[in-house]
Scaffold this motif. Structure first.
Motif, mmCIF file in Angstrom:
data_model
loop_
_atom_site.group_PDB
_atom_site.id
_atom_site.type_symbol
_atom_site.label_atom_id
_atom_site.label_comp_id
_atom_site.label_asym_id
_atom_site.label_seq_id
_atom_site.Cartn_x
_atom_site.Cartn_y
_atom_site.Cartn_z
ATOM 1 N N MET A 1 0.831 -1.176 0.000
ATOM 2 C CA MET A 1 0.000 0.000 0.000
ATOM 3 C C MET A 1 0.880 1.245 0.000
ATOM 4 S SD MET A 1 -3.176 -0.055 2.618
ATOM 5 C CE MET A 1 -4.289 -1.294 2.064
ATOM 6 N N PRO A 2 0.667 2.148 -0.880
ATOM 7 C CA PRO A 2 1.490 3.355 -0.881
ATOM 8 C C PRO A 2 1.174 4.249 0.302
ATOM 9 C CG PRO A 2 -0.099 3.395 -2.693
ATOM 10 C CD PRO A 2 -0.266 2.098 -1.986
ATOM 11 N N ALA A 3 2.177 4.983 0.729
ATOM 12 C CA ALA A 3 1.999 5.902 1.851
ATOM 13 C C ALA A 3 1.223 7.128 1.381
ATOM 14 C CB ALA A 3 3.358 6.320 2.395
ATOM 15 N N ALA A 4 0.578 7.767 2.327
ATOM 16 C CA ALA A 4 -0.177 8.977 2.007
ATOM 17 C C ALA A 4 0.775 10.068 1.531
ATOM 18 C CB ALA A 4 -0.934 9.455 3.239
ATOM 19 N N ALA A 5 0.294 10.917 0.651
ATOM 20 C CA ALA A 5 1.125 11.965 0.063
ATOM 21 C C ALA A 5 1.644 12.946 1.105
ATOM 22 C CB ALA A 5 0.338 12.699 -1.010
ATOM 23 N N ASN A 6 0.909 13.159 2.177
ATOM 24 C CA ASN A 6 1.325 14.126 3.185
ATOM 25 C C ASN A 6 2.037 13.468 4.369
ATOM 26 O OD1 ASN A 6 -0.877 12.853 4.263
ATOM 27 N ND2 ASN A 6 -1.907 14.717 4.948
ATOM 28 N N ALA A 7 2.490 12.258 4.209
ATOM 29 C CA ALA A 7 3.155 11.544 5.292
ATOM 30 C C ALA A 7 4.515 12.164 5.587
ATOM 31 C CB ALA A 7 3.328 10.078 4.924
ATOM 32 N N ASP A 8 4.960 12.017 6.809
ATOM 33 C CA ASP A 8 6.288 12.429 7.214
ATOM 34 C C ASP A 8 7.310 11.670 6.357
ATOM 35 O OD1 ASP A 8 8.709 11.538 9.051
ATOM 36 O OD2 ASP A 8 7.986 13.452 9.825
ATOM 37 N N PRO A 9 8.397 12.325 5.941
ATOM 38 C CA PRO A 9 9.391 11.631 5.111
ATOM 39 C C PRO A 9 9.944 10.368 5.773
ATOM 40 C CG PRO A 9 9.817 13.985 5.126
ATOM 41 C CD PRO A 9 8.703 13.737 6.111
ATOM 42 N N GLY A 10 10.095 10.399 7.100
ATOM 43 C CA GLY A 10 10.549 9.198 7.813
ATOM 44 C C GLY A 10 9.533 8.081 7.707
ATOM 45 N N ASP A 11 8.259 8.439 7.785
ATOM 46 C CA ASP A 11 7.205 7.439 7.653
ATOM 47 C C ASP A 11 7.227 6.827 6.259
ATOM 48 O OD1 ASP A 11 6.502 8.275 10.207
ATOM 49 O OD2 ASP A 11 4.678 9.301 9.566
ATOM 50 N N THR A 12 7.388 7.676 5.260
ATOM 51 C CA THR A 12 7.431 7.200 3.880
ATOM 52 C C THR A 12 8.606 6.250 3.681
ATOM 53 O OG1 THR A 12 6.380 9.234 3.132
ATOM 54 C CG2 THR A 12 7.528 7.943 1.466
#
Length: 86
Positions: A1-12
């Protein structure tokens, strides 16, 4: 599942690393929260092996190897202040 576009860069980066090694997660937010819980657990003095067993117990579909990889990725992404312990 792709990460949300507004996710924290660390989360991505964390979610991308899970994707690369084939760890599936139904909810990206829960996966990130679990990774941060790993940091808290390690900060309490538990070992990485104990953390991996905890991840495995909470996610029976994961092998212990995948659970260990999850912990390693969580540490590398979120736990910079936690010293390595085995």
């Amino acid at each position: 599942m792709p990460a949300a576009a507004n996710a924290d860069p660390g989360d991505t980066a964390f979610l991308s690393s899970l994707d690369q090694i084939g760890i599936q997660y139904p909810n990206p937010t829960d996966a990130v929260a679990s990774a941060r819980e790993v940091c808290d657990y390690l900060a309490q003095g538990h070992t990485t092996n104990q953390a991996a067993r905890g991840v495995k117990n909470a996610n029976p579909e994961l092998s212990l190897t995948k659970a260990s990889q999850f912990v390693a990725i969580a540490r590398a992404t979120y736990c910079n202040q936690v010293p390595a312990a085995s």
